[in-house]
Enzyme design. Structure first.
Site, PDB file in Angstrom:
ATOM      1  N   TYR A  52       7.000  -7.824   3.655  1.00  0.00           N
ATOM      2  CA  TYR A  52       6.724  -6.420   3.999  1.00  0.00           C
ATOM      3  C   TYR A  52       7.976  -5.600   3.725  1.00  0.00           C
ATOM      4  O   TYR A  52       9.073  -5.967   4.158  1.00  0.00           O
ATOM      5  CB  TYR A  52       6.359  -6.285   5.484  1.00  0.00           C
ATOM      6  N   GLU A  54       7.991  -1.791   3.865  1.00  0.00           N
ATOM      7  CA  GLU A  54       7.642  -0.359   4.008  1.00  0.00           C
ATOM      8  C   GLU A  54       8.912   0.483   3.955  1.00  0.00           C
ATOM      9  O   GLU A  54       9.957   0.084   4.486  1.00  0.00           O
ATOM     10  CB  GLU A  54       6.936  -0.124   5.341  1.00  0.00           C
ATOM     11  N   ASP A 201      -1.530  12.980 -15.702  1.00  0.00           N
ATOM     12  CA  ASP A 201      -1.879  11.582 -15.438  1.00  0.00           C
ATOM     13  C   ASP A 201      -1.893  10.885 -16.798  1.00  0.00           C
ATOM     14  O   ASP A 201      -2.850  11.002 -17.560  1.00  0.00           O
ATOM     15  CB  ASP A 201      -3.254  11.545 -14.768  1.00  0.00           C
ATOM     16  N   THR A 227      -0.823   4.622 -14.616  1.00  0.00           N
ATOM     17  CA  THR A 227      -1.019   3.205 -14.317  1.00  0.00           C
ATOM     18  C   THR A 227       0.058   2.472 -15.108  1.00  0.00           C
ATOM     19  O   THR A 227       0.663   3.034 -16.019  1.00  0.00           O
ATOM     20  CB  THR A 227      -2.400   2.688 -14.772  1.00  0.00           C
ATOM     21  N   LYS A 230      -2.030  -0.339 -18.849  1.00  0.00           N
ATOM     22  CA  LYS A 230      -2.826  -0.081 -20.066  1.00  0.00           C
ATOM     23  C   LYS A 230      -1.880  -0.196 -21.268  1.00  0.00           C
ATOM     24  O   LYS A 230      -1.386  -1.278 -21.535  1.00  0.00           O
ATOM     25  CB  LYS A 230      -3.528   1.260 -19.944  1.00  0.00           C
ATOM     26  N   ARG A 236      -1.285  -4.730 -13.141  1.00  0.00           N
ATOM     27  CA  ARG A 236      -2.121  -3.643 -12.607  1.00  0.00           C
ATOM     28  C   ARG A 236      -1.303  -2.914 -11.545  1.00  0.00           C
ATOM     29  O   ARG A 236      -0.748  -3.549 -10.646  1.00  0.00           O
ATOM     30  CB  ARG A 236      -3.380  -4.186 -11.927  1.00  0.00           C
TER      31      ARG A 236
HETATM   32  C1  LIG Z   1      -6.518   8.615 -16.548  1.00  0.00           C
HETATM   33  C2  LIG Z   1      -6.666   7.564 -15.499  1.00  0.00           C
HETATM   34  N1  LIG Z   1      -6.147   7.790 -14.285  1.00  0.00           N
HETATM   35  C3  LIG Z   1      -6.278   6.893 -13.287  1.00  0.00           C
HETATM   36  C4  LIG Z   1      -6.935   5.708 -13.493  1.00  0.00           C
HETATM   37  C5  LIG Z   1      -7.133   4.784 -12.316  1.00  0.00           C
HETATM   38  O1  LIG Z   1      -6.352   3.660 -12.376  1.00  0.00           O
HETATM   39  P1  LIG Z   1      -6.645   2.421 -11.414  1.00  0.00           P
HETATM   40  O2  LIG Z   1      -7.876   1.766 -11.930  1.00  0.00           O
HETATM   41  O3  LIG Z   1      -5.410   1.589 -11.515  1.00  0.00           O
HETATM   42  O4  LIG Z   1      -6.836   2.979 -10.033  1.00  0.00           O
HETATM   43  C6  LIG Z   1      -7.477   5.418 -14.736  1.00  0.00           C
HETATM   44  C7  LIG Z   1      -8.190   4.136 -14.939  1.00  0.00           C
HETATM   45  O5  LIG Z   1      -8.864   3.879 -15.848  1.00  0.00           O
HETATM   46  C8  LIG Z   1      -7.343   6.378 -15.777  1.00  0.00           C
HETATM   47  O6  LIG Z   1      -7.877   6.173 -16.981  1.00  0.00           O
END
Ligand SMILES: Cc1ncc(COP(=O)(O)O)c(C=O)c1O
Length: 436
Positions: A52, A54, A201, A227, A230, A236
């Protein structure tokens, strides 16, 4: 290790073994997936999962965090170097968790933000009515053009018009199924004009941004989330970055000092305790490993090949008579509108699955079908490029996809295609054992 798992939990061992076989012997074209290195896998399967931690390095709520601190500091330093960022939080458990923290830091429930329409390539966490982002906040959308020279692309004039009309608190950029690059400078000037926070994002394209292949968002966007699994090819997980840390415009104060927090501090507390508990230290270790890999020159060569392969794939689909949304791609993915082929995305996904080709059905802009059926499929090159496929192999892949889609109920064709795929997979091996 393998035999301990096999001996003590054969059911789980068998399921993992089957999954590894599936990954080894199939064609992985799901645009959001990739194959991590054995080093990343090893870092994840460690005793760090027991800890842990935090809080943040040096400011933990638990004792015994000295090695967790080393791990998280390395992950943070490497992420900052990779993206030329001033500030980073590597604790989000996933992309959706990272995004939840962004909303919590920037918006109050009921406030309005402007994001890319889900059916035009946006993500669930960008305002879908079934996601917290659409349930707690008022989501307004911009989209891509239906026709004309910008067909399938975002017209920045329309984004500006919409932003001026609704005056959002935040503007979001980023997508799950948009194959073109973004004009961050124009987005920023619109955000400045309406006084909005600009959030990117970059979940899909992080690896291509880190290697300088796509436009650099860092000096334009106030906040960047991602993320790590990818195109970035890590475990992940999620992460939030800031190019230049700025004073938050909302006047939220640090509880003890009464000082106005800067954006980094706001985001840190939006991750923990705002939306998460203890960080996953074994995953953070694996993130650190992946960031170090992404800093190597080979990762740039890999990322360049990802984009070349996607361009070759788009070209081959167009030559075979398919409608590629926006007429091509700048990144790792290709979105195909199947309406001229008389197939739905659902039918295409199922047929390709029978031939061991993994893709996902996807809405296309101005789709007339539901998200469960869809008119399109999305294909990406990140995973199979990791295995070593080049443009020539991707052209052969398109020929195999076309064979399947032109013969969806011919089991003879399916078996022939399966054999060709096995041959490609044997030529480009992946993992050699259950624990890779
Ligand atoms: C643009 C975008 N944001 C967020 C996510 C969410 O990611 P996670 O599946 O790790 O929660 C994805 C997942 O495909 C995504 O394509």
């Amino acid at each position: 290790m393998t035999s301990i798992l096999q001996q003590n939990d054969p059911d789980i061992f068998d399921a993992i073994e089957n999954e590894v076989r599936r990954q080894n012997d199939g064609l992985e074209l799901i645009a959001s997936e990739n194959f991590v290195s054995r080093t990343v896998l090893q870092a994840m399967g460690t005793a760090l999962t027991n800890k842990y931690a935090e809080g943040l390095p040096g400011k933990r709520y638990y004792g015994g965090c000295q090695y967790a601190d080393v791990v998280e500091d390395l992950a943070r330093d490497r992420a900052k170097e990779l993206f030329h960022a001033d500030w980073v939080n590597v604790q989000p458990h996933s992309g959706a968790s990272a995004n939840a923290a962004v909303y919590l830091a920037v918006m109050k429930p009921g406030e309005t933000f402007l994001g890319l329409d889900l059916s035009h390539g946006g993500h669930l966490t960008h305002g879908s009515p079934v996601n917290f982002s659409g349930i707690l906040y008022r989501a307004e959308y911009y989209g891509v053009e239906k026709e004309g020279p910008l067909a399938g692309r975002i017209d920045m004039n329309r984004v500006r018009e919409k932003a001026l009309a609704i005056r959002p608190v935040m503007i979001s950029i980023g997508a799950s199924a948009y194959s073109r690059d973004f004009d961050y400078a124009s987005f920023r000037s619109i955000a400045d004009e309406v006084g909005a926070v600009l959030w990117l994002d970059m979940a899909h394209t992080a690896g291509l941004i880190a290697t300088g292949i796509l436009n650099d968002p860092m000096e334009h966007c106030h906040i960047v989330s991602t993320t790590t699994h990818k195109t970035l090819r890590g475990p992940r997980g999620g992460m939030i970055l800031i190019g230049n840390d700025f004073e938050n415009p909302f006047g939220k104060v640090a509880p003890k000092s009464g000082r106005v927090k800067n954006m980094g501090e706001l985001l840190d507390s939006a991750v923990f305790p705002g939306t998460q508990g203890g960080p996953l230290m074994h995953v953070i270790a694996a993130k650190a490993v992946a960031f170090a890999e992404a800093l190597q020159p080979e990762f740039k060569v890999y990322s360049e090949q990802v984009v070349l392969n996607a361009a070759a794939m788009a070209e081959a689909f167009i030559e075979a008579g398919y409608q590629v949304v926006s007429g091509g791609t700048d990144n790792h993915l290709v979105l195909i509108d199947l309406r001229n082929k008389g197939l739905t995305g659902k039918e295409a996904e199922a047929a390709l699955q029978r031939a061991e080709i993994a893709v996902n059905k996807n809405m296309v802009p101005f789709d007339d079908k539901s998200p469960f059926v869809t008119s399109g499929i999305r294909l990406g090159t990140a995973a199979m490029t990791t295995r070593g496929l080049g443009e020539e192999e991707f052209r052969s892949v398109v020929a195999l996809v076309d064979r399947v889609l032109s013969n969806v109920s011919d089991e003879g064709v399916m078996s022939e295609v399966r054999l060709s795929i096995l041959e490609i997979c044997r030529r480009f091996p992946l993992y050699d054992s259950v624990l890779a």
